[in-house]
Design an enzyme around this catalytic site. Structure first.
Site, PDB file in Angstrom:
ATOM      1  N   LYS A 125       0.863  -1.246   0.138  1.00  0.00           N
ATOM      2  CA  LYS A 125       0.049  -0.042  -0.096  1.00  0.00           C
ATOM      3  C   LYS A 125       0.756   1.239  -0.015  1.00  0.00           C
ATOM      4  CE  LYS A 125      -3.664   2.592   2.618  1.00  0.00           C
ATOM      5  NZ  LYS A 125      -4.518   2.680   3.777  1.00  0.00           N
ATOM      6  N   ARG A 156      15.345   1.478   7.531  1.00  0.00           N
ATOM      7  CA  ARG A 156      15.682   1.670   8.802  1.00  0.00           C
ATOM      8  C   ARG A 156      16.170   0.331   9.158  1.00  0.00           C
ATOM      9  NH1 ARG A 156      12.572   4.396  13.733  1.00  0.00           N
ATOM     10  NH2 ARG A 156      10.990   2.734  13.332  1.00  0.00           N
ATOM     11  N   ASP A 183      12.337   8.202  22.497  1.00  0.00           N
ATOM     12  CA  ASP A 183      13.349   7.361  23.074  1.00  0.00           C
ATOM     13  C   ASP A 183      14.097   8.291  23.995  1.00  0.00           C
ATOM     14  OD1 ASP A 183      13.948   4.752  21.858  1.00  0.00           O
ATOM     15  OD2 ASP A 183      13.232   5.413  20.381  1.00  0.00           O
ATOM     16  N   ILE A 233       3.577   8.047  10.747  1.00  0.00           N
ATOM     17  CA  ILE A 233       3.197   6.562  10.954  1.00  0.00           C
ATOM     18  C   ILE A 233       1.895   6.113  10.556  1.00  0.00           C
ATOM     19  CG2 ILE A 233       4.890   6.447  13.317  1.00  0.00           C
ATOM     20  CD1 ILE A 233       2.233   6.931  14.614  1.00  0.00           C
ATOM     21  N   HIS A 234       1.051   6.881   9.815  1.00  0.00           N
ATOM     22  CA  HIS A 234      -0.197   6.477   9.291  1.00  0.00           C
ATOM     23  C   HIS A 234      -0.368   7.481   7.937  1.00  0.00           C
ATOM     24  CE1 HIS A 234      -4.599   6.230   8.921  1.00  0.00           C
ATOM     25  NE2 HIS A 234      -4.286   4.974   9.689  1.00  0.00           N
ATOM     26  N   ASP A 264      23.173  39.231   1.957  1.00  0.00           N
ATOM     27  CA  ASP A 264      24.313  38.469   2.007  1.00  0.00           C
ATOM     28  C   ASP A 264      24.159  37.081   1.748  1.00  0.00           C
ATOM     29  OD1 ASP A 264      22.731  37.577   4.164  1.00  0.00           O
ATOM     30  OD2 ASP A 264      24.065  38.539   5.692  1.00  0.00           O
TER      31      ASP A 264
END
Length: 324
Positions: free
Chosen positions: A43, A92, A189, A255-256, A303
């Site tokens: 998917k 990962r 974490d 995550i979705h 700059d």
């Protein structure tokens, strides 16, 4: 000038500008997909998302690690999703300190087609980077490809050593087969590492969040912001994504699938930003042709840091506007 005409003009300007246009891979939304779930992986390949990260780490149970790496290897061994795609294909792996990292690398980096990017979680020190880069270089030494590397900052030690770790990884990549491209802020974490209790506004993470984006930009790296774990809270996601973009982050972990459009819109330059950057680059080109260095644009002395900011806007816009 309407937005479509502006997009065409941007392409012409980039081809003619005297500023070199570096390679830039958009990763506004970096979406994790469990490597052992072929249904979710299939998917994911149909979604309009900048970066699909096939996961061997947190999204995979311990007894499914081998299944995950084998599934990912099978995907990398086929031509499907290799050509004619508009997403960054990433993997990962597990952290260096785990028992799984070496097996992950052997499976992924001996495949017929290499991933575009490897994500290495829980990077605390230079010794971990040295081991990892040695492993990667030994596995792909005979191949022509250069792989992007994204490292994670997920602990108190990782935050403290972040500057040195970036500097060291870039130094090692000068002669290797992997190039440091970005950094992910692993907020959950880090909370566990420090003992942080999360609040609704995330104020307790502000120092680490700002330090990570500051150092990332000092090394010209992408900075991927923390994940919003309540995937049904789309209003909160929008707020955090826009806040991250304002802080200088270039993308956010998702995550979705429902999170993707909100995040990718938040990290897409606005029409006003694009018009500003386009005009600035055009003015720079005109002044360079006249042999003039410093110049004034809309009442401000320009700059090189300002020019770099304009170039960053155009890099992102040019490479993420195919659906405009």
């Amino acid at each position: 000038m309407n937005f479509l005409k502006l997009l065409n003009y941007v392409g012409k300007l980039h081809r003619g500008t005297l500023i070199s246009v570096r390679h830039y891979t958009p990763r506004r939304a970096l979406m994790y997909v469990p490597g052992d779930d072929i249904r979710k992986l299939s998917k994911a390949f149909t979604l309009n998302v900048d970066c699909i990260t096939m996961d061997c780490e947190d999204g995979v149970a311990l007894n499914k690690k081998e299944t995950a790496r084998n599934t990912i290897r099978n995907i990398l061994d086929t031509e499907k999703n290799v050509v004619k795609r508009n997403y960054d294909r990433a993997v990962r792996v597990n952290p260096v300190t785990s028992e799984f990292c070496q097996c992950d690398l052997r499976a992924v980096l001996t495949a017929k087609y290499l991933p575009d990017t490897i994500l290495l979680p829980k990077v605390d020190d230079k010794e971990q980077l040295k081991w990892f880069l040695d492993q990667v270089n030994s596995l792909i030494i005979e191949r022509k490809e250069i792989i992007d590397l994204i490292i994670y900052v997920e602990s108190a030690v990782g935050v403290i050593n972040f500057y040195d770790n970036c500097k060291y990884a870039i130094e090692l990549s000068q002669t290797g087969k992997i190039s440091l491209a970005g950094v992910v802020f692993g907020s959950d974490d880090l909370c566990a590492s420090i003992g942080i209790t999360r609040s609704s506004d995330g104020a307790e993470l502000l120092y680490a969040r700002q330090k990570i984006v500051l150092i990332s930009k000092a090394f010209n790296l992408q900075a991927i912001d923390m994940v919003h774990i309540d995937y049904k809270d789309l209003a909160g996601l929008k707020k955090y994504a826009e806040q991250g973009a304002q802080m200088g982050y270039t993308g956010k972990q998702v995550i979705h699938p429902d999170q993707i459009p909100i995040v990718q819109d938040a990290f897409l330059p606005s029409k006003r930003q694009v018009e500003w950057a386009t005009g600035l680059l055009e003015s720079f080109q005109e002044h360079q042709l006249k042999g003039k260095g410093a110049f004034v644009y809309k009442g401000n002395m320009i700059d090189m840091p300002t020019m770099k900011q304009a170039q960053n806007v155009m890099d992102i816009f040019k490479l993420t506007s195919s659906n405009v």
